[in-house]
Design a protein around this motif. Sequence first.
Motif, PDB file in Angstrom:
ATOM      1  N   TRP A   1       0.834  -1.215   0.000  1.00 50.49           N
ATOM      2  CA  TRP A   1       0.000   0.000   0.000  1.00 50.49           C
ATOM      3  C   TRP A   1       0.862   1.256   0.000  1.00 50.49           C
ATOM      4  O   TRP A   1       0.585   2.191  -0.764  1.00 50.49           O
ATOM      5  CB  TRP A   1      -0.917  -0.012   1.222  1.00 50.49           C
ATOM      6  CG  TRP A   1      -1.921   1.110   1.241  1.00 50.49           C
ATOM      7  CD1 TRP A   1      -3.003   1.264   0.425  1.00 50.49           C
ATOM      8  CD2 TRP A   1      -1.935   2.237   2.130  1.00 50.49           C
ATOM      9  NE1 TRP A   1      -3.697   2.409   0.752  1.00 50.49           N
ATOM     10  CE2 TRP A   1      -3.068   3.031   1.801  1.00 50.49           C
ATOM     11  CE3 TRP A   1      -1.116   2.649   3.179  1.00 50.49           C
ATOM     12  CZ2 TRP A   1      -3.387   4.206   2.478  1.00 50.49           C
ATOM     13  CZ3 TRP A   1      -1.431   3.826   3.863  1.00 50.49           C
ATOM     14  CH2 TRP A   1      -2.557   4.585   3.509  1.00 50.49           C
TER      15      TRP A   1
ATOM     16  N   VAL B   1       0.697   4.279  -2.728  1.00 53.05           N
ATOM     17  CA  VAL B   1       0.311   5.611  -2.259  1.00 53.05           C
ATOM     18  C   VAL B   1       1.440   6.611  -2.436  1.00 53.05           C
ATOM     19  O   VAL B   1       1.227   7.738  -2.911  1.00 53.05           O
ATOM     20  CB  VAL B   1      -0.144   5.557  -0.784  1.00 53.05           C
ATOM     21  CG1 VAL B   1      -0.302   6.965  -0.213  1.00 53.05           C
ATOM     22  CG2 VAL B   1      -1.457   4.800  -0.663  1.00 53.05           C
TER      23      VAL B   1
ATOM     24  N   ASP C   1       1.856   7.459  -6.161  1.00 52.98           N
ATOM     25  CA  ASP C   1       0.766   8.322  -6.617  1.00 52.98           C
ATOM     26  C   ASP C   1       0.916   9.738  -6.059  1.00 52.98           C
ATOM     27  O   ASP C   1       0.640  10.729  -6.759  1.00 52.98           O
ATOM     28  CB  ASP C   1      -0.580   7.746  -6.178  1.00 52.98           C
ATOM     29  CG  ASP C   1      -0.966   6.489  -6.945  1.00 52.98           C
ATOM     30  OD1 ASP C   1      -0.322   6.196  -7.979  1.00 52.98           O
ATOM     31  OD2 ASP C   1      -1.909   5.800  -6.503  1.00 52.98           O
TER      32      ASP C   1
ATOM     33  N   MET D   1      -3.090  10.208   2.229  1.00 52.24           N
ATOM     34  CA  MET D   1      -3.272   8.852   2.735  1.00 52.24           C
ATOM     35  C   MET D   1      -4.704   8.602   3.200  1.00 52.24           C
ATOM     36  O   MET D   1      -5.193   7.478   3.154  1.00 52.24           O
ATOM     37  CB  MET D   1      -2.288   8.561   3.876  1.00 52.24           C
ATOM     38  CG  MET D   1      -0.858   8.371   3.411  1.00 52.24           C
ATOM     39  SD  MET D   1       0.223   7.604   4.648  1.00 52.24           S
ATOM     40  CE  MET D   1       0.379   8.926   5.837  1.00 52.24           C
TER      41      MET D   1
ATOM     42  N   ALA E   1      -7.068   6.510  -1.823  1.00 53.36           N
ATOM     43  CA  ALA E   1      -6.053   5.730  -1.111  1.00 53.36           C
ATOM     44  C   ALA E   1      -6.703   4.762  -0.135  1.00 53.36           C
ATOM     45  O   ALA E   1      -6.264   3.608   0.011  1.00 53.36           O
ATOM     46  CB  ALA E   1      -5.085   6.660  -0.376  1.00 53.36           C
TER      47      ALA E   1
END
Length: 351
Positions: free
Chosen positions: A51, A55, A58, A285, A290
């Motif tokens: 993850w 994240v 991005d 986040m 996300a």
Amino acid sequence: MSRTRLSLAIAVALLAAPALSACGSSSAASDAKEVTVYSADGLKGENGDGWYDKVFADFTKKTGIKVKYVEGGSGEVVQRAVREKSNPQADVLVTLPPFIQEADAKGLLQKYEPEGSTAVSGADKAPDGTWTSVVNNYFGFVYNKKELKTAPKTWDDLLDASYKNKLQYSTPGVAGDGTAVLIQTMRDLGGKEQALAYLKKLQANNVGPSASTGKLAPKVDKGELLVANGDVQMNYAQSKTMPNLGIWFPAGKDGKPSTFALPYAAGLVTKAPHSANGKKLLDFMLARRAQAEVSSIGGGFSAREDVKATDANAIALTKLMDGVDFFQPDWNDIDKDLTSYVEDWKSATGS
């Protein structure tokens, strides 16, 4: 949520980013296009597929801000931030309870309520706005499905001689999941004294201390261990590449398996060298996009109550938790007494 490291390892979230020297030095310009994250392990993938990896990539693509990443045990990252308090190097701190409460109590976190944090349950964020959960997670155990046809059921099962030198749990006070073993046994077995008496007996089978919980799952998958502690998010993600890894929850005296939330909680570091960038990352986040990827990519649970995941991982996780009871620890009380709990554990187990 990796835990495979015994000491802090510095890594850059983007593959193309250069190697780090001193992270976020005090001479860094406040408007530098970078942000430094100190985090407990588990959310960054071993193969760049976690993850955090998604994240952070991005976030950099959208903002141009590069993420510098420092990883360690839940207590370890807090202690590093304590040592650097007079000259902070991190912008964002992510760790598990009760270490996020410890960081707050030590003045390491400043008030900042990220966009989207209003959708986070009050139990999963600080009343004064110094931290908020970004990924929900739960305590659990893993076992080798190849060597054990069925998972153990109770704490007493683990005292059997067949587990001698085939069982290990991470160190309370150092690892968040190791501290969780102490919390769970106190709850399941009727109190601190009963838990310590049990863990003293369990020491006959225990391989020994480990600062890293994530290091245990690969050993279980290979059959070096039969059982180890862990947490649902990290172990579920690991099970994608570790076919022998199964997740289970010990039953207490009432015969019911139970667990409690161990969320990844994030806060903005006091006097962060890149405070504005840290705020942007926290907002990112907790954004819907996300958070919708927490289960599909990270194998965890969204921190936002208004994000309802329906992907295959979310369905499997719901099934895994079916029939498991949940309880809510008093984290402030645990934080206050943690040092004495750990010292009592050391004395009881000879660790």
